[in-house]
Enzyme design. Sequence first.
Site, mmCIF file in Angstrom:
data_model
loop_
_atom_site.group_PDB
_atom_site.id
_atom_site.type_symbol
_atom_site.label_atom_id
_atom_site.label_comp_id
_atom_site.label_asym_id
_atom_site.label_seq_id
_atom_site.Cartn_x
_atom_site.Cartn_y
_atom_site.Cartn_z
ATOM 1 N N GLY A 291 0.823 -1.204 0.000
ATOM 2 C CA GLY A 291 0.000 0.000 0.000
ATOM 3 C C GLY A 291 0.858 1.254 0.000
ATOM 4 N N SER A 292 0.437 2.241 0.790
ATOM 5 C CA SER A 292 1.067 3.573 0.733
ATOM 6 C C SER A 292 2.534 3.583 1.135
ATOM 7 C CB SER A 292 0.285 4.546 1.603
ATOM 8 O OG SER A 292 -1.012 4.720 1.072
ATOM 9 N N THR A 293 2.991 2.587 1.894
ATOM 10 C CA THR A 293 4.415 2.559 2.266
ATOM 11 C C THR A 293 5.307 2.415 1.033
ATOM 12 O OG1 THR A 293 4.414 0.159 2.621
ATOM 13 C CG2 THR A 293 3.936 1.549 4.532
ATOM 14 N N PHE A 294 4.707 2.049 -0.097
ATOM 15 C CA PHE A 294 5.472 1.827 -1.323
ATOM 16 C C PHE A 294 5.693 3.123 -2.103
ATOM 17 C CE2 PHE A 294 6.076 -0.039 -5.634
ATOM 18 C CZ PHE A 294 7.057 -0.961 -5.335
#
Length: 484
Positions: A291-294
């Site tokens: 998700g957004s950590t990418f």
Amino acid sequence: AKVVKENKEYKIDWSSSMIFPQLRNNDKVRISSIESKRGEILDRNDNKLAANGTILTVGIVPGKLGDKEGNISKISELTGVSTEYINSQLSASYVKDDTFVPIKKISASNENLKNQLLQISGVMINTTKSRVYALGEEAAHLIGYVQKVNADDLKEQEGKGYNANSLIGKSGLEKAYEDTLRGIDGKEIYITDENGNRLTTLAKQEKQDGKDVKLTIDSNIQKKLYEQLKDDKGFFVVMNPKTGELLATVSTPSYDSNDFVLGLTNDKWNELNNDTDKPLYNRFLQSYCPGSTFKPITAAIGLSSGKLTTDTTFNYSGLKWQKSSSWGDIYITTLTAYSGAKNIRNALIHSDNIFFAQAAMQIGSATFCEELKKLGFNESINEQIKFPLTIKKSQYSNSDKIDNEKKLADSGYGQGDVLVNPIHMASIYSAFANDGNMIKPYIEYKENAQAEILKENVFSAEIANTIKDDLIQVVENPEGTAKD
């Protein structure tokens, strides 16, 4: 010794000294085992995570039970052991009125249960040596547990010095470091006289105690994080980005390592196995949709490949976007609208899915995949970091490419077929704190820890620091998604 003739038969005039010169006819040859110690597992501050301690064995002396049916019922209720099992143990052929019949092992720290049991006539409690886990649930997936060897273990480990009473690591680091931790019992052969007094040692093999293993883990961090997450399904991985030391690895829900040492009932084993939340499943070793950590990774790849600059701006508005009507009713959606320019910095601050979808499409599938390979995607980093537990590899696709436009767009914000192992992710993020070098994660403690580089210059120092500064703004900017 001499040969004599008796009634036309030749016989030996026997003397026990024919076996050993020191052995007299009334002496005995004895063999004893010298018990070795298993090495302990320590955290960075020498707190014992797997220790050689004591537990309590709850037993019954049948002749002192008094109200047999009533007291067995009370014992069953307190210990969770069925009355059927207790009665079957009491009716064994070896049992006499004064026999101690073991029923259940309990933790030595469980004073309340111990005191309640001792109120019941016929209950006796003995202290027994055992493996004890200070962080039972908090670190079970990492530390694991030991059990007594079974027949299969003895066959597999033949010739390695195991015996029927040996412990063997069955899970986690107890299993991974088995050869380091395990002790090898010594043996002694000696002669005693008829009264049991020791006379002579014939042969002796010294015991070999196991060696301790000291970890980089910080018990306080491990405990605090477990408490935060224990009612959910998830994981924490905490790494010092300058050294690579892993300070905590938490997986929830969890189980208690001590339960396996104390002895699981069939009901408890079935409960653990059949629980849909999978408490036995080690989540920090697996790979997940990031998700957004990418998004910072997509941003760094865009800058490294020259497909994006810090000034690159995309034009769109609202909370959903599609490339063209050819996508039909498929849209990329995001959660937060904002008025600022649609550039890398603002997209990270607002965690903008649409920006990173467009960024991945602008980078292009071939470049995107090639850059991810440089970060260790689609390869096993387990061997490179020599981690004692098997880490699942990270992937950007189920194959060697991303050949679907919408999937490429989704991959830009950490969805699509992208899966990342959290220990690997910690290493990737360490590049933002180390001028573009990915640091090697490790868990076996070293004095004066020095960073080892896992992958060098995956981003330039300038790009790494640009992304680091933008990530700080995710927290510090009033509009940042992590400002709370």
